[in-house]
Every structure is written in C-alpha cells, then in structure tokens.
Design a protein around this motif. Structure first.
Motif, PDB file in Angstrom:
ATOM      1  N   THR A 132       0.843  -1.209   0.000  1.00  0.00           N
ATOM      2  CA  THR A 132       0.000   0.000   0.000  1.00  0.00           C
ATOM      3  C   THR A 132       0.875   1.254   0.000  1.00  0.00           C
ATOM      4  O   THR A 132       0.644   2.192  -0.772  1.00  0.00           O
ATOM      5  CB  THR A 132      -0.922   0.008   1.243  1.00  0.00           C
ATOM      6  N   GLY A 159      -1.619   5.193  11.798  1.00  0.00           N
ATOM      7  CA  GLY A 159      -1.949   3.782  12.015  1.00  0.00           C
ATOM      8  C   GLY A 159      -0.967   2.938  11.220  1.00  0.00           C
ATOM      9  O   GLY A 159       0.146   3.387  10.909  1.00  0.00           O
ATOM     10  N   ARG A 160      -1.381   1.734  10.848  1.00  0.00           N
ATOM     11  CA  ARG A 160      -0.461   0.834  10.160  1.00  0.00           C
ATOM     12  C   ARG A 160      -0.014   1.413   8.817  1.00  0.00           C
ATOM     13  O   ARG A 160       1.182   1.455   8.500  1.00  0.00           O
ATOM     14  CB  ARG A 160      -1.131  -0.537   9.978  1.00  0.00           C
ATOM     15  N   THR A 199      -4.723  15.566  14.402  1.00  0.00           N
ATOM     16  CA  THR A 199      -5.712  15.307  13.341  1.00  0.00           C
ATOM     17  C   THR A 199      -7.021  16.058  13.593  1.00  0.00           C
ATOM     18  O   THR A 199      -7.671  16.503  12.641  1.00  0.00           O
ATOM     19  CB  THR A 199      -6.000  13.786  13.244  1.00  0.00           C
ATOM     20  N   PRO A 221     -10.162   6.657   8.018  1.00  0.00           N
ATOM     21  CA  PRO A 221     -11.457   6.355   7.373  1.00  0.00           C
ATOM     22  C   PRO A 221     -12.606   7.112   8.036  1.00  0.00           C
ATOM     23  O   PRO A 221     -13.611   6.512   8.445  1.00  0.00           O
ATOM     24  CB  PRO A 221     -11.592   4.835   7.553  1.00  0.00           C
ATOM     25  N   VAL A 224     -12.359  13.749   8.412  1.00  0.00           N
ATOM     26  CA  VAL A 224     -11.686  14.705   9.301  1.00  0.00           C
ATOM     27  C   VAL A 224     -11.396  16.031   8.587  1.00  0.00           C
ATOM     28  O   VAL A 224     -10.998  17.003   9.219  1.00  0.00           O
ATOM     29  CB  VAL A 224     -10.363  14.114   9.872  1.00  0.00           C
TER      30      VAL A 224
HETATM   31  P1  NAP Z   1      -5.398   1.679  11.344  1.00  0.00           P
HETATM   32  O1  NAP Z   1      -4.110   1.046  11.737  1.00  0.00           O
HETATM   33  O2  NAP Z   1      -6.622   1.379  12.123  1.00  0.00           O
HETATM   34  O3  NAP Z   1      -5.159   3.277  11.344  1.00  0.00           O
HETATM   35  C1  NAP Z   1      -6.230   4.172  11.230  1.00  0.00           C
HETATM   36  C2  NAP Z   1      -5.764   5.541  11.649  1.00  0.00           C
HETATM   37  O4  NAP Z   1      -6.890   6.415  11.588  1.00  0.00           O
HETATM   38  C3  NAP Z   1      -5.241   5.618  13.095  1.00  0.00           C
HETATM   39  O5  NAP Z   1      -4.191   6.543  13.099  1.00  0.00           O
HETATM   40  C4  NAP Z   1      -6.450   6.166  13.874  1.00  0.00           C
HETATM   41  O6  NAP Z   1      -6.091   6.907  14.997  1.00  0.00           O
HETATM   42  C5  NAP Z   1      -7.025   7.109  12.836  1.00  0.00           C
HETATM   43  N1  NAP Z   1      -8.431   7.395  13.063  1.00  0.00           N
HETATM   44  C6  NAP Z   1      -9.473   6.549  12.968  1.00  0.00           C
HETATM   45  N2  NAP Z   1     -10.638   7.212  13.186  1.00  0.00           N
HETATM   46  C7  NAP Z   1     -10.291   8.510  13.438  1.00  0.00           C
HETATM   47  C8  NAP Z   1     -11.029   9.676  13.720  1.00  0.00           C
HETATM   48  N3  NAP Z   1     -12.373   9.665  13.810  1.00  0.00           N
HETATM   49  N4  NAP Z   1     -10.348  10.831  13.906  1.00  0.00           N
HETATM   50  C9  NAP Z   1      -9.012  10.874  13.828  1.00  0.00           C
HETATM   51  N5  NAP Z   1      -8.250   9.804  13.558  1.00  0.00           N
HETATM   52  C10 NAP Z   1      -8.883   8.632  13.359  1.00  0.00           C
HETATM   53  O7  NAP Z   1      -5.783   1.348   9.847  1.00  0.00           O
HETATM   54  P2  NAP Z   1      -4.747   1.076   8.653  1.00  0.00           P
HETATM   55  O8  NAP Z   1      -4.481  -0.375   8.570  1.00  0.00           O
HETATM   56  O9  NAP Z   1      -3.620   2.022   8.746  1.00  0.00           O
HETATM   57  O10 NAP Z   1      -5.658   1.451   7.395  1.00  0.00           O
HETATM   58  C11 NAP Z   1      -6.029   2.788   7.207  1.00  0.00           C
HETATM   59  C12 NAP Z   1      -7.087   2.849   6.108  1.00  0.00           C
HETATM   60  O11 NAP Z   1      -6.506   2.479   4.867  1.00  0.00           O
HETATM   61  C13 NAP Z   1      -8.265   1.914   6.329  1.00  0.00           C
HETATM   62  O12 NAP Z   1      -9.448   2.554   5.920  1.00  0.00           O
HETATM   63  C14 NAP Z   1      -7.960   0.739   5.424  1.00  0.00           C
HETATM   64  O13 NAP Z   1      -9.136   0.059   5.035  1.00  0.00           O
HETATM   65  C15 NAP Z   1      -7.303   1.453   4.275  1.00  0.00           C
HETATM   66  N6  NAP Z   1      -6.417   0.673   3.427  1.00  0.00           N
HETATM   67  C16 NAP Z   1      -6.356   1.047   2.150  1.00  0.00           C
HETATM   68  C17 NAP Z   1      -5.505   0.405   1.291  1.00  0.00           C
HETATM   69  C18 NAP Z   1      -5.422   0.894  -0.132  1.00  0.00           C
HETATM   70  O14 NAP Z   1      -4.952   0.151  -0.990  1.00  0.00           O
HETATM   71  N7  NAP Z   1      -5.864   2.096  -0.423  1.00  0.00           N
HETATM   72  C19 NAP Z   1      -4.733  -0.672   1.733  1.00  0.00           C
HETATM   73  C20 NAP Z   1      -4.789  -1.040   3.068  1.00  0.00           C
HETATM   74  C21 NAP Z   1      -5.646  -0.341   3.932  1.00  0.00           C
HETATM   75  P3  NAP Z   1      -6.031   6.237  16.460  1.00  0.00           P
HETATM   76  O15 NAP Z   1      -4.835   5.327  16.442  1.00  0.00           O
HETATM   77  O16 NAP Z   1      -5.890   7.411  17.331  1.00  0.00           O
HETATM   78  O17 NAP Z   1      -7.329   5.488  16.641  1.00  0.00           O
END
Ligand code: NAP
Length: 299
Positions: A132, A159-160, A199, A221, A224
């Motif tokens: 990604t 996040g990840r 954020t 997601p 914001v």
């Molecule tokens: P993750 O580890 O859960 O990270 C999400 C991030 O968003 C964390 O920093 C979290 O903060 C923050 N967050 C969530 N809700 C929030 C809110 N209301 N206000 C402020 N910050 C908020 O998820 P991830 O694995 O990194 O994935 C992130 C996104 O990318 C997901 O939607 C996933 O489905 C998508 N994704 C896309 C691809 C692609 O090819 N485009 C590939 C993989 C994943 P906290 O830690 O403070 O909760």
C-alpha cells in the motif's frame, strides 16, 4: 489420496496468483469467475460456482466480496449473486472473504457455513501496508512534476498504513508532517524526526501546514477534513485518498474544493498482485490451521 479442494471464486489478478500459489503448494484448486491472464496449469475451471465449490474444504472469495454492482466481485460478463451463492456451498465449509458486508456472516451462518473475513486479520493488514505504501508513493510520483525529495507532504493518520507510508516518504527526503490524535503517537512521529499535527485540530493548529502541503495522503477512514480544513489547503494540491469509505473528506465540502483528488483503493492487488496473493495465502493458511483444515495426506 487427493489433496483437499479449495474453491477460488471471483476476483482479480490477486486471486489468479493465489490459485497458482495454492497449486504450487499441492492443493487441489477449482476456480470460477477469475478469468484474468492465462489459465493456471493444474487448476480446474468450473462452469459455475456450485460446481467449483462441490466437496471443497474451503472457499476463498475476493476482496471486496461484492463488486460495484452488488454482485460477486468477478472478472468477465457472468454475474453471480454473492448472497445466493452461499446457498450453493457445501454445508460446514469455511468461507474466507474480504470486507464482508455486515449481514453476510449471518447469511453464511444460516446456510451452515463459517465465514472468516481475512481483511480483519492483523497479519493481513500489517503485511499489506508495504504494497500500500509503495503504491501510494508510485501514485504520487506519477502525478507530481517534482521529486518527492524536498516536497512538503502531510500524512493524515499514524496507524499501520500511515506509519509505513510516512517513514518511507521521510527516507526519500520528503518534508513530512504526520497528523495523529494520541499523545503517544505524536511523540513517536517526532522521535522519527518528522513534524507533527493533531488530526482533530488541523485547521486551528496546523493552518500553515495545510496551506503549505503539496501532497496530502489520507489514511483515516473518517471525514476529518471539512470546509475549514479544505479552505486552508493550497488550490491544486494533490490529495491521495488511501482510507476506505467514507474516506477523509467531507462529501459536500469535497465537491467544492479545487484539490486534485486521487482515490487509490486496493493498491496491493493493483501494484503488486503477486505480493498481495502471497500475503493472502499466508493469512489463509493461518485461518485454515485454526479451523482444522490441512491439505490432506500423501500430497
Ligand atoms: P489503522 O491502523 O486502524 O489506522 C487508522 C488511523 O486512523 C489511526 O491513526 C487512527 O487513529 C485514525 N483514526 C481513525 N478514526 C479517526 C477519527 N475519527 N479521527 C481521527 N483519527 C482517526 O488502519 P490502517 O491499517 O492504517 O488502514 C487505514 C485505512 O486504509 C483503512 O481505511 C484501510 O481500510 C485502508 N487501506 C487502504 C488500502 C489501499 O490500498 N488504499 C490498503 C490497506 C488499507 P487512532 O490510532 O488514534 O485510533
């Protein structure tokens, strides 16, 4: 004795390469709805999903399970109702799919099936961060007339995906600011030598950062970025949406913005389908082991 059968139903290049990998590992694989590339030697191509899945120990559905038209996400013209499909699968078999709709597990259970959503598995999410992040960087390189080196970037979310991406951009010499909302996350970003922003206070605290950012990658997601934040951004800045729905933009505000918006879903399967298939295979092996499915003897 023949190895246990895996039915691979629907999908894209990732599922095509998954079929290759499973066959290489000695499984019996039947396929339906994945007519991407040359047929895989050794795979059995069925006329319909029911035939492909007959006597299967496990069924693999694509990511996402549903395509844009609400049917099974599959290549080719044939439409398969993803819900009706469940009635055609052998009772008791394990069904693995990605991003299952909320009611899909219930529907599967009603048909005596065990549904496991591999998109919710930590090992899948962590491993997918690499393709990604690379895909996001490739997208930015393709869109920008300048190098990433020296370019001002804002990564929203630590996040990840945010972490994997920001660290790579930083290593490439970009001027990276990362936003997060937890104090520990903000401290970690700073410890890696990058600038921080909150954020939830982007417009108030980070107006200059928003104004100066030439590229914004969103990984949160949740919308914001509303009217205030979008008004603070530089017109024509590149916004790359990585988060899944609803994404980071307020829908109405986004209609009025002059940002250059690129939505980049499903990057692993697009930019690195073989790696994406390897990650899916490894996750499936973990799931199947937990569910008591092995290849069978003498294979
Ligand atoms: P993750 O580890 O859960 O990270 C999400 C991030 O968003 C964390 O920093 C979290 O903060 C923050 N967050 C969530 N809700 C929030 C809110 N209301 N206000 C402020 N910050 C908020 O998820 P991830 O694995 O990194 O994935 C992130 C996104 O990318 C997901 O939607 C996933 O489905 C998508 N994704 C896309 C691809 C692609 O090819 N485009 C590939 C993989 C994943 P906290 O830690 O403070 O909760």
């Amino acid at each position: 004795m023949q190895a246990k059968r895996i039915a691979v139903l629907g999908g894209d290049a990732r599922m095509h390469h998954l079929t290759e990998l499973l066959i290489r590992d000695g499984w019996t694989v039947s396929s339906y709805g994945c007519s991407v590339g040359e047929p895989v030697a050794g795979a059995e191509y069925a006329e319909n999903a029911r035939d492909a899945a007959s006597d299967a120990a496990a069924v693999v559905l694509p990511l996402p399970i549903l395509g844009p038209d609400g049917n099974l996400n599959a290549a080719g013209d044939k439409k398969t109702d993803a819900y009706a499909l469940l009635a055609q699968l052998p009772r008791g078999c394990v069904v693995c799919g990605g991003l299952a709709p909320a009611d899909y597990g219930l529907c599967a259970a009603r048909h005596g099936l065990r549904l496991v959503d591999y998109y919710e598995r930590e090992e899948f999410a962590v491993a997918n961060c690499v393709p990604t992040a690379e895909g996001a960087i490739e997208t930015a390189m393709r869109e920008l007339p300048v190098t990433l080196h020296g370019t001002r970037m804002l990564v929203i979310g630590w996040g990840r995906v945010g972490k994997a991406l920001a660290l790579r951009l930083h290593a490439l010499g970009a001027e990276v600011t990362v936003s997060a909302r937890k104090p520990g996350a903000l401290a970690e970003i700073a410890a890696f030598g990058m600038k921080t922003a909150h954020t939830e206070r982007l417009a108030a605290d980070a107006g200059k950062i928003l104004q100066n950012a030439q590229v914004i990658f969103n990984t949160v997601p949740w919308p914001v970025l509303g009217w205030e934040e979008l008004a603070a951004m530089s017109p024509g800045a590149l916004y790359i949406e990585l988060a899944s729905a609803p994404g980071g933009l307020d829908a109405q505000a986004a209609e009025c913005t002059s940002l250059h918006i690129i939505r980049a879903p499903g990057l692993p399967g697009t930019v690195a389908p073989v790696t994406a298939a390897e990650i899916l295979r490894d996750t499936l092996y973990n799931i199947w082991r937990e569910q008591g499915i092995d290849r069978g003897e003498d294979v």
